[in-house]
Write a protein that holds these residues in place. Sequence first.
Motif, PDB file in Angstrom:
ATOM      1  N   LYS A   1      57.191  29.001  46.520  1.00 21.63           N
ATOM      2  CA  LYS A   1      55.999  28.167  46.650  1.00 21.63           C
ATOM      3  C   LYS A   1      54.886  28.765  45.816  1.00 21.63           C
ATOM      4  CE  LYS A   1      57.127  26.336  51.094  1.00 21.63           C
ATOM      5  NZ  LYS A   1      56.700  25.887  52.362  1.00 21.63           N
ATOM      6  N   VAL A   2      54.001  27.906  45.355  1.00 19.57           N
ATOM      7  CA  VAL A   2      52.865  28.316  44.542  1.00 19.57           C
ATOM      8  C   VAL A   2      51.611  27.703  45.139  1.00 19.57           C
ATOM      9  CG1 VAL A   2      51.831  28.207  42.248  1.00 19.57           C
ATOM     10  CG2 VAL A   2      54.292  28.392  42.480  1.00 19.57           C
ATOM     11  N   ALA A   3      50.533  28.459  45.116  1.00 23.72           N
ATOM     12  CA  ALA A   3      49.262  27.942  45.620  1.00 23.72           C
ATOM     13  C   ALA A   3      48.188  28.129  44.547  1.00 23.72           C
ATOM     14  CB  ALA A   3      48.848  28.670  46.888  1.00 23.72           C
ATOM     15  N   TYR A   4      47.351  27.150  44.387  1.00 22.17           N
ATOM     16  CA  TYR A   4      46.231  27.227  43.460  1.00 22.17           C
ATOM     17  C   TYR A   4      44.948  27.143  44.280  1.00 22.17           C
ATOM     18  CZ  TYR A   4      49.678  26.218  39.871  1.00 22.17           C
ATOM     19  OH  TYR A   4      50.766  26.276  39.048  1.00 22.17           O
ATOM     20  N   ILE A   5      43.972  27.940  43.889  1.00 19.13           N
ATOM     21  CA  ILE A   5      42.692  27.886  44.577  1.00 19.13           C
ATOM     22  C   ILE A   5      41.578  27.729  43.555  1.00 19.13           C
ATOM     23  CG2 ILE A   5      43.464  29.278  46.525  1.00 19.13           C
ATOM     24  CD1 ILE A   5      41.930  31.620  45.247  1.00 19.13           C
ATOM     25  N   GLN A   6      40.486  27.195  44.004  1.00 24.40           N
ATOM     26  CA  GLN A   6      39.315  27.073  43.151  1.00 24.40           C
ATOM     27  C   GLN A   6      38.161  27.735  43.876  1.00 24.40           C
ATOM     28  OE1 GLN A   6      38.354  23.121  41.889  1.00 24.40           O
ATOM     29  NE2 GLN A   6      36.455  23.734  40.934  1.00 24.40           N
ATOM     30  N   ALA A   7      37.565  28.722  43.231  1.00 30.70           N
ATOM     31  CA  ALA A   7      36.462  29.453  43.842  1.00 30.70           C
ATOM     32  C   ALA A   7      35.145  29.033  43.206  1.00 30.70           C
ATOM     33  CB  ALA A   7      36.670  30.949  43.667  1.00 30.70           C
ATOM     34  N   LYS A   8      34.096  29.053  43.988  1.00 32.36           N
ATOM     35  CA  LYS A   8      32.770  28.747  43.457  1.00 32.36           C
ATOM     36  C   LYS A   8      32.238  29.910  42.629  1.00 32.36           C
ATOM     37  CE  LYS A   8      31.466  25.616  47.155  1.00 32.36           C
ATOM     38  NZ  LYS A   8      30.517  25.334  48.232  1.00 32.36           N
ATOM     39  N   ASP A   9      32.672  31.138  42.985  1.00 33.25           N
ATOM     40  CA  ASP A   9      32.204  32.334  42.302  1.00 33.25           C
ATOM     41  C   ASP A   9      33.410  33.162  41.887  1.00 33.25           C
ATOM     42  OD1 ASP A   9      30.878  34.556  41.380  1.00 33.25           O
ATOM     43  OD2 ASP A   9      30.155  35.202  43.344  1.00 33.25           O
ATOM     44  N   ASN A  10      33.554  33.429  40.607  1.00 35.41           N
ATOM     45  CA  ASN A  10      34.707  34.168  40.103  1.00 35.41           C
ATOM     46  C   ASN A  10      34.538  35.683  40.155  1.00 35.41           C
ATOM     47  OD1 ASN A  10      36.103  31.859  39.536  1.00 35.41           O
ATOM     48  ND2 ASN A  10      35.550  31.808  37.390  1.00 35.41           N
ATOM     49  N   PHE A  11      33.375  36.182  40.529  1.00 35.58           N
ATOM     50  CA  PHE A  11      33.115  37.614  40.486  1.00 35.58           C
ATOM     51  C   PHE A  11      34.162  38.444  41.230  1.00 35.58           C
ATOM     52  CE2 PHE A  11      31.097  41.500  42.086  1.00 35.58           C
ATOM     53  CZ  PHE A  11      30.761  42.098  40.874  1.00 35.58           C
ATOM     54  N   PRO A  12      34.517  38.118  42.479  1.00 35.68           N
ATOM     55  CA  PRO A  12      35.532  38.944  43.164  1.00 35.68           C
ATOM     56  C   PRO A  12      36.868  38.965  42.424  1.00 35.68           C
ATOM     57  CG  PRO A  12      34.435  37.492  44.729  1.00 35.68           C
ATOM     58  CD  PRO A  12      34.000  37.076  43.360  1.00 35.68           C
ATOM     59  N   PHE A  13      37.253  37.829  41.831  1.00 36.57           N
ATOM     60  CA  PHE A  13      38.516  37.772  41.098  1.00 36.57           C
ATOM     61  C   PHE A  13      38.460  38.615  39.835  1.00 36.57           C
ATOM     62  CE2 PHE A  13      38.386  33.636  43.360  1.00 36.57           C
ATOM     63  CZ  PHE A  13      39.422  33.896  44.227  1.00 36.57           C
ATOM     64  N   GLU A  14      37.312  38.601  39.165  1.00 37.46           N
ATOM     65  CA  GLU A  14      37.152  39.416  37.968  1.00 37.46           C
ATOM     66  C   GLU A  14      37.212  40.902  38.322  1.00 37.46           C
ATOM     67  OE1 GLU A  14      33.534  38.076  36.171  1.00 37.46           O
ATOM     68  OE2 GLU A  14      34.346  36.079  35.759  1.00 37.46           O
ATOM     69  N   GLN A  15      36.634  41.280  39.441  1.00 35.32           N
ATOM     70  CA  GLN A  15      36.685  42.678  39.873  1.00 35.32           C
ATOM     71  C   GLN A  15      38.119  43.097  40.186  1.00 35.32           C
ATOM     72  OE1 GLN A  15      34.095  44.950  39.903  1.00 35.32           O
ATOM     73  NE2 GLN A  15      33.186  43.280  38.742  1.00 35.32           N
ATOM     74  N   LEU A  16      38.870  42.236  40.854  1.00 36.62           N
ATOM     75  CA  LEU A  16      40.273  42.543  41.142  1.00 36.62           C
ATOM     76  C   LEU A  16      41.081  42.698  39.861  1.00 36.62           C
ATOM     77  CD1 LEU A  16      41.005  40.181  44.157  1.00 36.62           C
ATOM     78  CD2 LEU A  16      40.907  42.661  44.182  1.00 36.62           C
ATOM     79  N   GLU A  17      40.798  41.848  38.885  1.00 34.91           N
ATOM     80  CA  GLU A  17      41.509  41.927  37.617  1.00 34.91           C
ATOM     81  C   GLU A  17      41.203  43.241  36.897  1.00 34.91           C
ATOM     82  OE1 GLU A  17      41.682  39.434  33.456  1.00 34.91           O
ATOM     83  OE2 GLU A  17      41.294  38.342  35.315  1.00 34.91           O
ATOM     84  N   ILE A  18      39.954  43.671  36.933  1.00 33.02           N
ATOM     85  CA  ILE A  18      39.566  44.952  36.315  1.00 33.02           C
ATOM     86  C   ILE A  18      40.254  46.114  37.038  1.00 33.02           C
ATOM     87  CG2 ILE A  18      37.633  46.551  36.012  1.00 33.02           C
ATOM     88  CD1 ILE A  18      35.862  44.026  35.533  1.00 33.02           C
ATOM     89  N   MET A  19      40.254  46.094  38.363  1.00 34.26           N
ATOM     90  CA  MET A  19      40.894  47.144  39.124  1.00 34.26           C
ATOM     91  C   MET A  19      42.405  47.201  38.840  1.00 34.26           C
ATOM     92  SD  MET A  19      38.742  46.855  42.721  1.00 34.26           S
ATOM     93  CE  MET A  19      40.179  46.910  43.656  1.00 34.26           C
ATOM     94  N   GLU A  20      43.012  46.028  38.713  1.00 38.36           N
ATOM     95  CA  GLU A  20      44.439  45.957  38.446  1.00 38.36           C
ATOM     96  C   GLU A  20      44.777  46.526  37.063  1.00 38.36           C
ATOM     97  OE1 GLU A  20      46.410  42.087  37.684  1.00 38.36           O
ATOM     98  OE2 GLU A  20      47.530  42.587  39.499  1.00 38.36           O
TER      99      GLU A  20
END
Length: 56
Positions: free
Chosen positions: A34-53
Amino acid sequence: QTVKRAGELGFSTIDFGMTAGFEKRKIGAHVTEKVAYIQAKDNFPFEQLEIMESKG
């Protein structure tokens, strides 16, 4: 033990969760991807996770 107990209680299905693919295959269960797509109003937390990764 989970499968045995579910059988004793009369359950026909067991929900091992989305990340239990290995456990499901181990007992011969059919794994449905299964795949899930989400849409966030603010991308900042996702960008931080990507940097940490990428630093990992």
